[in-house]
Design a protein around this motif. Structure first.
Motif, PDB file in Angstrom:
ATOM      1  N   ALA A  23       0.827  -1.212   0.000  1.00 41.93           N
ATOM      2  CA  ALA A  23       0.000   0.000   0.000  1.00 41.93           C
ATOM      3  C   ALA A  23       0.861   1.261   0.000  1.00 41.93           C
ATOM      4  O   ALA A  23       0.462   2.299  -0.535  1.00 41.93           O
ATOM      5  CB  ALA A  23      -0.930   0.001   1.217  1.00 41.93           C
ATOM      6  N   ARG A  24       2.057   1.150   0.577  1.00 36.15           N
ATOM      7  CA  ARG A  24       2.936   2.335   0.679  1.00 36.15           C
ATOM      8  C   ARG A  24       3.512   2.760  -0.674  1.00 36.15           C
ATOM      9  O   ARG A  24       4.121   3.821  -0.786  1.00 36.15           O
ATOM     10  CB  ARG A  24       4.063   2.069   1.680  1.00 36.15           C
ATOM     11  N   PHE A  25       3.343   1.916  -1.711  1.00 40.39           N
ATOM     12  CA  PHE A  25       3.771   2.325  -3.056  1.00 40.39           C
ATOM     13  C   PHE A  25       2.808   3.348  -3.655  1.00 40.39           C
ATOM     14  O   PHE A  25       3.050   3.858  -4.757  1.00 40.39           O
ATOM     15  CB  PHE A  25       3.851   1.127  -4.020  1.00 40.39           C
ATOM     16  N   ASP A  26       1.701   3.628  -2.962  1.00 36.44           N
ATOM     17  CA  ASP A  26       0.678   4.571  -3.473  1.00 36.44           C
ATOM     18  C   ASP A  26       0.164   4.183  -4.853  1.00 36.44           C
ATOM     19  O   ASP A  26      -0.103   5.051  -5.691  1.00 36.44           O
ATOM     20  CB  ASP A  26       1.224   6.009  -3.563  1.00 36.44           C
ATOM     21  N   GLY A  27       0.063   2.887  -5.129  1.00 33.04           N
ATOM     22  CA  GLY A  27      -0.460   2.439  -6.418  1.00 33.04           C
ATOM     23  C   GLY A  27       0.500   2.623  -7.584  1.00 33.04           C
ATOM     24  O   GLY A  27       0.128   2.454  -8.730  1.00 33.04           O
ATOM     25  N   SER A  28       1.753   2.988  -7.281  1.00 37.48           N
ATOM     26  CA  SER A  28       2.744   3.225  -8.333  1.00 37.48           C
ATOM     27  C   SER A  28       3.818   2.147  -8.270  1.00 37.48           C
ATOM     28  O   SER A  28       4.112   1.618  -7.205  1.00 37.48           O
ATOM     29  CB  SER A  28       3.382   4.599  -8.132  1.00 37.48           C
ATOM     30  N   LYS A  44       9.110   5.176  -5.780  1.00 31.30           N
ATOM     31  CA  LYS A  44       8.102   4.795  -4.778  1.00 31.30           C
ATOM     32  C   LYS A  44       8.459   3.474  -4.092  1.00 31.30           C
ATOM     33  O   LYS A  44       8.207   3.288  -2.902  1.00 31.30           O
ATOM     34  CB  LYS A  44       6.722   4.631  -5.446  1.00 31.30           C
TER      35      LYS A  44
END
Length: 208
Positions: free
Chosen positions: A131-136, A141
C-alpha cells in the motif's frame, strides 16, 4: 511468492543492471535527432557476478553529440552472457532500437541486449504489492519501502526531468560548474542502478 522465485530463477549471471538517462528537446540541436525524440546521454551499469562481486561502470557524454562514444564503451563492458536488468525496461528497449537505427554497426549488440533484457518492475506489478507504493511501481516509490537505507533525497538531481535540464546546462558549462553538474548526474544515475541491485537483494531474501 512463486512469481518472485520464478523471476529470480530466470536470471542468468552476470547480472547487468542498466539505466540510461536521456535527452530530448523540442528543437533538435544535434544532427540526426528529431523533435522530442530521446537519446541516451549517460548510463550506469552495475555488474553482479555469481560470486557476489559487484562492479560499477558509467559513462556521461559531456558534449552535444549522439551516443557513439557511449555505445563504444558500453559494448566493451557488457559481455555476451548474462541478463540485462532494467526498471521499466520498455524505455531502455526503445532507446536500444533507436541507437541501432543511428549506429547500424552496433545493431547486433543492441538487439542482443534487448533479447536478454528483463524488467525488474514487473515483480512489483504482479508479485509484490505494498500500500505504501501509493499504487505506483516507480522505482522512486518502491525503493523507500523495500530499501529505506537508500534515498534520492540527498541528491542534487532527483528525477529524469531534472537530469535532462542538468545535461543541457552541462554541455555549455565550464570549469567548476561543469564538474559539479557532471558529478550530480553521475551520482543520480548510479543510484538508479544501485537501487536495482539492492531491490534484487531484497527479493532474494524474500524468496529465501
Amino acid at each position: 511468492g512463486e512469481g518472485i522465485r520464478a523471476f529470480l530463477a530466470g536470471l542468468r549471471f552476470p547480472l547487468y543492471f542498466l539505466d540510461y538517462e536521456t535527452y530530448a528537446s523540442a528543437v533538435p540541436f544535434i544532427e540526426g535527432t528529431s523533435p522530442h525524440k530521446h537519446f541516451p546521454v549517460q548510463y550506469s551499469l552495475h555488474v553482479l557476478h555469481e560470486d557476489g562481486t559487484l562492479d560499477h561502470h558509467e559513462f556521461l557524454e559531456r558534449e552535444a553529440r549522439l551516443p557513439d562514444r557511449l555505445l563504444g564503451k558500453m559494448s566493451v563492458e557488457i559481455e555476451a552472457e548474462g541478463s540485462i536488468v532494467s526498471w521499466h525496461a520498455s524505455f531502455e528497449r526503445t532507446q536500444n532500437k533507436e541507437m541501432a537505427r543511428l549506429f547500424p554497426d552496433h545493431s547486433d549488440f543492441l538487439a542482443d541486449l534487448n533479447a536478454r533484457m528483463v524488467d525488474l518492475e514487473d515483480v512489483f506489478k504482479a508479485d509484490y504489492v505494498d500500500a505504501r507504493f501509493d499504487g505506483s511501481t516507480s522505482i522512486k516509490k518502491v525503493l523507500p519501502v523495500v530499501c529505506p537505507e537508500l534515498s534520492y533525497k540527498e541528491l542534487d538531481v532527483q528525477d529524469g526531468a531534472s537530469a535532462m535540464d542538468a545535461w543541457q546546462k552541462l554541455v555549455s558549462a565550464e570549469g567548476e560548474e561543469r564538474d559539479l553538474i557532471g558529478a550530480a548526474l553521475l551520482d543520480y544515475c548510479k543510484l538508479d542502478t544501485l537501487a536495482m541491485v539492492e531491490i534484487h537483494r531484497f527479493l532474494l531474501r524474500l524468496a529465501g
